[in-house]
Design a protein around this motif. Structure first.
Motif, short mmCIF file in Angstrom:
data_model
loop_
_atom_site.label_atom_id
_atom_site.label_comp_id
_atom_site.label_asym_id
_atom_site.label_seq_id
_atom_site.Cartn_x
_atom_site.Cartn_y
_atom_site.Cartn_z
N PRO A 27 0.74 -1.40 0.13
CA PRO A 27 -0.11 -0.03 -0.06
C PRO A 27 0.81 1.33 0.17
O PRO A 27 1.89 1.28 0.48
N LEU A 28 0.11 2.25 -0.51
CA LEU A 28 0.90 3.62 -0.67
C LEU A 28 0.99 4.27 0.86
O LEU A 28 0.27 3.76 1.60
N GLY A 29 1.90 5.31 1.00
CA GLY A 29 1.79 6.16 2.17
C GLY A 29 0.67 6.86 2.06
O GLY A 29 -0.02 7.12 1.07
N LYS A 30 0.45 7.78 3.11
CA LYS A 30 -0.74 8.67 3.39
C LYS A 30 -0.63 9.69 2.30
O LYS A 30 -1.47 10.23 1.42
N TYR A 31 0.71 10.18 1.98
CA TYR A 31 1.19 11.10 1.07
C TYR A 31 1.91 10.45 -0.26
O TYR A 31 3.03 9.90 0.10
N ARG A 32 1.55 10.59 -1.33
CA ARG A 32 2.40 10.10 -2.40
C ARG A 32 3.12 11.21 -3.24
O ARG A 32 2.47 12.42 -3.47
N VAL A 33 4.45 11.33 -3.00
CA VAL A 33 5.24 12.22 -3.55
C VAL A 33 6.04 12.05 -4.85
O VAL A 33 6.83 11.15 -4.87
N TRP A 34 5.53 12.77 -5.82
CA TRP A 34 6.08 12.35 -6.98
C TRP A 34 7.21 13.78 -7.24
O TRP A 34 6.76 15.03 -7.51
N VAL A 35 8.38 13.40 -7.80
CA VAL A 35 9.17 14.45 -8.08
C VAL A 35 9.56 14.33 -9.49
O VAL A 35 9.85 13.27 -9.92
N CYS A 36 9.31 15.16 -10.14
CA CYS A 36 9.50 15.22 -11.74
C CYS A 36 10.87 15.25 -12.00
O CYS A 36 11.80 15.98 -11.51
N ARG A 37 11.25 14.36 -13.07
CA ARG A 37 12.71 14.17 -13.58
C ARG A 37 12.71 14.38 -15.07
O ARG A 37 13.62 14.06 -16.03
#
Length: 172
Positions: free
Chosen positions: A89-99
């Motif tokens: 499962p994912l964390g409470k917050y899904r943090v996407w950093v753009c590359r």
């Protein structure tokens, strides 16, 4: 949770229903809106992922039975999209950093490395407390805001390490 299960594992015991009746009803509600049950697979996967934090093998089997589609076809769709988690499962917050090129040039790679070091995880992993899942995005479609970070459904523009720390500290 049994002794062999870690907090990030999904309990996928055979015979245990993963999809609640409410979730099944929300999936069924899509059927009249689409030309076939196959067309419902992607929106159904999004609902399942949102509800459960991942789409487990058991959830795939249940969706297949619900839609009358072979489970391998659903698995093909599921595995095509990197967005879906299948086993943890994912964390409470899904943090996407753009590359993307724009974001990388403006510091996106630095931000990704900063979070990897800060949280001691790799992209695709979740922090031990279950709060954050770190993701590396190939493109968030926000080149004019580089470097961009997406946290759940909110995009943040021109992010620096300091600004990122402020944003993360303000999350409940």
């Amino acid at each position: 949770m049994n002794d062999k299960q870690t907090p990030t594992e999904v309990p996928c015991e055979r015979g245990r229903q993963m999809l609640s009746e409410d979730l099944r009803e929300r999936i069924r509600a899509y059927l009249p809106r689409y030309p076939s049950s196959r067309a419902v697979v992607l929106p159904a996967l999004h609902l399942i992922h949102q509800e459960l934090g991942c789409v487990s093998p058991q959830a795939v089997r249940e969706l297949a039975a619900l839609l009358g589609i072979p489970a391998p076809e659903i698995q093909d769709t599921l595995s095509f999209y990197g967005f879906f988690k299948q086993h943890k499962p994912l964390g409470k917050y899904r943090v996407w950093v753009c590359r993307s090129l724009s974001c990388a040039i403006c510091g996106g790679e630095d931000l990704l490395g900063y979070l990897q070091e800060k949280w001691q995880i790799e992209p695709g992993d979740t922090t031990a407390d279950g709060r954050f899942t770190l993701e590396a995005a190939e493109c968030l479609g926000a080149c004019e805001m580089a470097p961009a970070v997406l946290i759940n459904e909110t995009i943040h523009a021109r992010v620096t390490r300091e600004k990122l720390d402020e944003i993360l500290d303000q999350l409940p």
